[in-house]
Design an enzyme around this catalytic site. Sequence first.
Site, short mmCIF file in Angstrom:
data_model
loop_
_atom_site.label_atom_id
_atom_site.label_comp_id
_atom_site.label_asym_id
_atom_site.label_seq_id
_atom_site.Cartn_x
_atom_site.Cartn_y
_atom_site.Cartn_z
N GLY A 30 32.18 35.84 43.52
CA GLY A 30 31.82 34.69 42.87
C GLY A 30 31.61 33.64 43.69
N ARG A 31 31.98 33.68 44.79
CA ARG A 31 31.64 32.51 45.91
C ARG A 31 31.55 33.06 47.30
NH1 ARG A 31 37.51 29.69 46.67
NH2 ARG A 31 38.92 31.49 46.13
N ASP A 71 33.03 27.43 40.51
CA ASP A 71 31.96 26.44 41.27
C ASP A 71 31.56 27.22 42.37
OD1 ASP A 71 34.00 26.10 42.84
OD2 ASP A 71 34.59 24.01 42.42
N ARG A 102 36.06 47.14 47.84
CA ARG A 102 37.29 47.07 47.34
C ARG A 102 37.61 48.20 46.27
NH1 ARG A 102 37.66 41.15 47.33
NH2 ARG A 102 35.81 40.71 48.70
N ASP A 148 41.19 43.89 42.87
CA ASP A 148 39.76 43.60 43.45
C ASP A 148 40.18 42.74 44.90
OD1 ASP A 148 41.43 41.52 41.77
OD2 ASP A 148 40.12 40.13 42.48
N ASN A 149 41.35 42.55 45.29
CA ASN A 149 41.64 42.06 46.39
C ASN A 149 42.47 43.28 47.55
OD1 ASN A 149 40.96 39.61 45.93
ND2 ASN A 149 43.13 39.00 45.23
#
Length: 501
Positions: free
Chosen positions: A102-103, A137, A195, A264-265
């Site tokens: 996402g970032r 964001d 992952r 996911d980590n």
Amino acid sequence: MNSPELPFTARQRLSELALGNTFADLPPSFYTLLNPTPLPSPYLVCGSEAAAALIGLDPDEFSSEDFLQVFSGNAVHAHSKPLAAVYSGHQFGVWAGQLGDGRAILLGEAKAPSEPGGSLELQLKGSGKTPYSRMGDGRAVLRSSIREFLCSEAMAGLGIPTSRALCVIGSDSRVMREMPESTAVVTRMAQSFVRFGSFEHWFYHQHPESLKTLADYVLAQSYPELRDEPHPYKALLREVTRRTAELVAQWQAVGFMHGVLNTDNMSILGITLDYGPFGFMEAYDPAHICNHTDQQGRYSYRMQPRIGEWNCYALGQAMVSLIGDVDEVHQALSIYKPAFDARMAALWQGKLGLRGVMEGDEALLERLLEILATNRVDFPLFFRRLSDLKRDDPGADTPLRDLFMDRPAFDAWSVEYRLRLRQEHSNDTARKLSMDRVNPKYVLRNYLAQTAIEKAQQKDFSEVQRLLKILQHPYDEQPEHDDYATLPPDWAANIEVSCSS
Ligand code: AMP
Ligand code: MG
């Protein structure tokens, strides 16, 4: 020991760095090709020379305009094929559906001859929105970027498998968290950022072919030695499970808490990945929760070993169709407990400076952990000072003994410990040498990171640079930095670290 070596003699300019991107050869459904979003008025906060050396990058490049532009996301390196990858995952034990970078944006992979697999992917984190940003964001704040940068390099210094960090680039632009904060981009390096959640993604979306494509990719890129096994997918699950178990044991031994062990980590390589609200154990409390958001303590220190296994089961579930038989999946997963127990026992043995294994060692350790907990003894300081204990001279115990409120409790334990040392004819000098190689003097205490962050927010990056240098050699005495290896100040108790980053 464990000083970051400089293995790659080449000192290339950034423009000379050849970047491939094998991940981009996967089907388009695995990612979205897109460029990073430009970062206004970027400046270098800190670069890791040891990380640069892994890819043969000349550290003089840190101060070049080219470096600043590429690692802020303002320019795209020639040969780079930037992309954001899709994945899913379980968050806090609940299926969360599709997530993804996402970032983060993968720039490509550089040659890294000393690394397993011979290459390292370069990934920007905080480089703007992607199709997987959901409500976010796409940015990361300077605070969390410095924490990730320092901890990645500190873990490497500790000898614990981890993604690396090349640099942090700051910017004056601000984003809203609990309050407005300045943004930054951290460049991470790992052989792969795949992952557990990347596998779960295709399982839950019922795409068995894509799941197989991903597994074949991971086998080819990261586990080539397993491709000739009679059951390569089962071998893959078993090896990932084994590595994860051993990784968690290494975390426990230095008191590292990841803070957000969502699937996911979890790295498919078994390396520490996605540094967020992590922490290092200070006043020993097995129930300690480092992530302020984790009210239930799912990811507390004592839960980590079980959660590591839970996550492997989530991966196993996603791989059932590949492996073909649930019993085979269970067999592969069954390596977790023995692998964890064996590594953990060996690590405790090393931390206590014991050469052999004897009956009663487990009880000795248990009693120690009990008094460490009741006395809230500082975890790194205790083990570091324990190496100074003289086998036959309790009179020299003061600095160690002073860590306990209940001194008689320590005295009682030390009698047993000394007895144990005599049983194996332990030699004080040799024991100190071996213990100081496994019990770090320097860990990234929250207050140390916080001090460096507050200075960096005032554009003084000297403390980030100093901490980096100290933490890259955590087992070395470095007497000039003794004040980085003391009890935290009182104000440190008020530092809150949450998922917000
Ligand atoms: P984390 O718990 O930090 O590993 O993040 C979980 C998911 O949220 C990942 O898919 C991240 O990419 C995404 N994420 C976290 N923070 C942001 C952000 N500020 N903007 C966009 N996505 C984010
Ligand atoms: Mg993450």
